[in-house]
Design an enzyme around this catalytic site. Structure first.
Site, mmCIF file in Angstrom:
data_model
loop_
_atom_site.group_PDB
_atom_site.id
_atom_site.type_symbol
_atom_site.label_atom_id
_atom_site.label_comp_id
_atom_site.label_asym_id
_atom_site.label_seq_id
_atom_site.Cartn_x
_atom_site.Cartn_y
_atom_site.Cartn_z
ATOM 1 N N HIS A 62 0.827 -1.214 0.000
ATOM 2 C CA HIS A 62 0.000 0.000 0.000
ATOM 3 C C HIS A 62 0.860 1.263 0.000
ATOM 4 O O HIS A 62 1.272 1.740 1.062
ATOM 5 C CB HIS A 62 -0.903 -0.039 1.244
ATOM 6 C CG HIS A 62 -2.006 0.960 1.245
ATOM 7 N ND1 HIS A 62 -3.211 0.721 1.833
ATOM 8 C CD2 HIS A 62 -2.092 2.215 0.732
ATOM 9 C CE1 HIS A 62 -3.999 1.777 1.691
ATOM 10 N NE2 HIS A 62 -3.331 2.693 1.030
ATOM 11 N N HIS A 64 1.292 5.259 -2.114
ATOM 12 C CA HIS A 64 0.768 6.236 -3.069
ATOM 13 C C HIS A 64 1.963 6.928 -3.718
ATOM 14 O O HIS A 64 2.755 7.564 -3.025
ATOM 15 C CB HIS A 64 -0.113 7.260 -2.342
ATOM 16 C CG HIS A 64 -1.318 6.639 -1.692
ATOM 17 N ND1 HIS A 64 -2.511 6.473 -2.350
ATOM 18 C CD2 HIS A 64 -1.490 6.105 -0.460
ATOM 19 C CE1 HIS A 64 -3.381 5.870 -1.535
ATOM 20 N NE2 HIS A 64 -2.786 5.637 -0.382
ATOM 21 N N LEU A 65 2.092 6.758 -5.034
ATOM 22 C CA LEU A 65 3.237 7.351 -5.735
ATOM 23 C C LEU A 65 2.856 8.655 -6.435
ATOM 24 O O LEU A 65 3.737 9.370 -6.934
ATOM 25 C CB LEU A 65 3.846 6.353 -6.719
ATOM 26 C CG LEU A 65 4.382 5.065 -6.054
ATOM 27 C CD1 LEU A 65 4.999 4.134 -7.096
ATOM 28 C CD2 LEU A 65 5.402 5.377 -4.961
ATOM 29 N N HIS A 185 -10.594 0.132 1.293
ATOM 30 C CA HIS A 185 -10.479 1.218 2.282
ATOM 31 C C HIS A 185 -11.849 1.273 2.958
ATOM 32 O O HIS A 185 -12.806 1.779 2.392
ATOM 33 C CB HIS A 185 -10.157 2.536 1.564
ATOM 34 C CG HIS A 185 -10.251 3.764 2.424
ATOM 35 N ND1 HIS A 185 -9.170 4.574 2.677
ATOM 36 C CD2 HIS A 185 -11.299 4.330 3.066
ATOM 37 C CE1 HIS A 185 -9.556 5.594 3.447
ATOM 38 N NE2 HIS A 185 -10.842 5.471 3.696
ATOM 39 N N HIS A 238 -5.307 -0.804 6.038
ATOM 40 C CA HIS A 238 -5.081 0.020 7.230
ATOM 41 C C HIS A 238 -6.124 -0.134 8.361
ATOM 42 O O HIS A 238 -6.854 0.808 8.684
ATOM 43 C CB HIS A 238 -4.937 1.496 6.862
ATOM 44 C CG HIS A 238 -5.867 2.018 5.791
ATOM 45 N ND1 HIS A 238 -7.224 1.862 5.838
ATOM 46 C CD2 HIS A 238 -5.615 2.700 4.651
ATOM 47 C CE1 HIS A 238 -7.768 2.429 4.775
ATOM 48 N NE2 HIS A 238 -6.808 2.936 4.038
ATOM 49 N N ASP A 311 1.011 2.526 3.747
ATOM 50 C CA ASP A 311 0.097 3.590 3.292
ATOM 51 C C ASP A 311 0.879 4.896 3.121
ATOM 52 O O ASP A 311 0.416 5.978 3.481
ATOM 53 C CB ASP A 311 -1.090 3.765 4.258
ATOM 54 C CG ASP A 311 -2.199 4.644 3.664
ATOM 55 O OD1 ASP A 311 -2.094 5.035 2.484
ATOM 56 O OD2 ASP A 311 -3.158 4.942 4.399
ATOM 57 N N GLY A 330 -2.813 11.941 5.466
ATOM 58 C CA GLY A 330 -1.795 11.022 4.967
ATOM 59 C C GLY A 330 -0.414 11.388 5.436
ATOM 60 O O GLY A 330 -0.122 12.559 5.704
HETATM 61 ZN ZN LIG Z 1 -6.964 4.195 2.400
#
Ligand SMILES: [Zn+2]
Length: 432
Positions: A62, A64-65, A185, A238, A311, A330
């Site tokens: 998990h 995020h790029l 999610h 998560h 995450d 985040g």
């Molecule tokens: Zn999420």
């Protein structure tokens, strides 16, 4: 032909139960030999691993790029290249990239873009996750078959849930038919009611709307039921509440095809971190109470939560300067995860190293249904070398990530990846 010798390390392979001092010889992109310490060699390059753990390459399900296949004038807070560099610096040889970019990864072209950029970058393997619904809008399923054909490894609308029960059901039936996992999610938007931090006394004191544990738990309940009913493998992202852990525990006991992950921040941080309104601690789902944190730790210990995942969620300093109610949720995690896992799970005696490594290697590989995460002769040479004792201070200014929104800045920790090997190439080595 290139030969790398990892000499005399503590080789841990949870898939086979191996845990012993050994030599490991890598040849080109494969593990060529495994033998007693001092038995293998010579090689073109030798890494002295005598005080180190030699483990299968860590897999993060998990991250995020942020990079979108569509050019944009606004710089993104991370790119595939900077995220992959952060991954290998943290010991990760493979990362699953979430599709909630702008626009989202909901077409085969976008999936192929991620795969190609990941390959060009040549650091961690970048495994794209495709959207569950077209445009991540929740109104109709994306073309899941085409996304899979392009190389997507899972489907997720992460960032939010698919609220419409009928659309959610269709997504899971189709993912199940394709044999693909759905990463969920879990957050009931109505119950979450725009909550900014965990619902409770602190939200009252700060005068902010609260996001109650029930919002997560209702959605986890729905996802577990749907997994049992449709047969689709559902992976709960998560997990942050004790109630969610208990629902997952019961679903697994009843045989539902459910897996789950917990993040470093939900293991290490309490909602009280937000008392000073510092937006670095704003995350979704929110940081919870000590009671919830203890239950999540117990879920990781007893295996209810199979996997650990960061995450990793990069945001610009500008965005995080907004007031708490408006700042994006985040935090980044790739370069701080390993010592935080060690601090919360090893140093507390909850897990042994082989148990921790399982939750970072073979277990996530099983979630993906991919042949990775193990050390055996003939397997792909994705290896992480860890110094479990090295003491260091987490300094985000030093990170390879483009983002700096790390909640562990200044922490004095122990344990770090010292070498990361992907496909038989040393792609990261810590300067001694
Ligand atoms: Zn999420």
């Amino acid at each position: 032909m290139s030969r790398i010798l990892l000499a005399g390390g503590r080789v841990i392979d949870p898939a086979s139960g191996r845990d012993e001092a050994a030599d490991l010889l890598l040849q080109d992109d494969r593990i060529a030999a495994l033998g007693p310490a001092g038995s293998l060699g010579p090689a073109d390059q030798t890494l002295d691993c005598r005080r180190h753990l030699v483990v299968p390459g860590l897999i993060d399900l998990h991250v995020h790029l942020r990079e979108s296949p569509h050019p944009t004038d606004v710089p993104t807070p991370e790119t595939i290249a900077t995220g992959a560099a952060a991954a290998v610096a943290g010991g990760f040889t493979a990362v699953c990239a979430m599709p909630n970019t702008r626009p989202p990864i909901d077409t085969p072209q976008a999936v192929r873009y991620y795969i190609e950029r990941g390959r060009e970058t040549g650091l961690a393997r970048v495994l794209p996750i495709g959207c569950q619904t077209a445009g991540r809008a929740g109104r109709q399923p994306a073309d899941l078959e085409a996304l899979r054909a392009a190389g997507a490894v899972a489907f997720s609308d992460d960032g939010s849930d698919v609220a419409d029960p009928e659309v959610f059901e269709r997504v899971l039936r189709e993912a199940g038919r394709l044999g693909m996992p759905a990463f969920c999610h879990c957050e009931d938007a109505e119950l979450a009611a725009g909550g900014v931090i965990n619902d409770g006394p602190l939200a009252m004191v700060l005068g902010l709307p609260g996001n109650p544990p029930e919002a997560e738990e209702a959605a986890v309940h729905r996802a577990c039921d749907a997994a049992a009913r449709t047969g689709c493998r559902v992976h709960i992202c998560h997990v942050s509440t004790g109630g969610a852990v208990e629902i997952i525990r019961r679903a697994k006991d009843a045989g539902a095809p459910v897996t789950a992950e917990a993040t470093p921040h939900h293991l290490a941080l309490l909602e009280e971190s937000l008392a000073g309104r510092d937006t670095v601690f704003k995350v979704s789902p929110p940081l919870r109470s000590g009671h919830d944190v203890d239950a999540v730790l117990e879920g990781v210990r007893d295996g209810t939560i199979d996997c650990l995942a960061t995450d990793h969620a990069p945001h610009s300093a500008e965005a995080k300067r907004l007031p708490l109610a408006e700042a994006p949720a985040g935090m980044i995690g790739l370069e701080s995860a390993l010592p935080v896992y060690a601090k919360t799970l090893i140093e507390t005696g909850l897990l042994t190293w082989p148990q921790l490594v399982a939750r970072l290697t073979v277990n996530p590989a099983r979630v993906l249904g991919m042949d990775m995460g193990r050390i055996s002769v003939g397997a792909t040479a994705d290896i992480t070398v860890i110094d479990p004792e090295v003491a260091w201070r987490i300094e985000p200014e030093q990170f390879a990530s483009r983002a700096r929104n790390c909640p562990f800045a200044g922490w004095d920790v122990r344990g770090r990846a010292v070498a990361t090997i992907v496909g038989g190439r040393v792609v990261f080595e810590l300067d001694a």
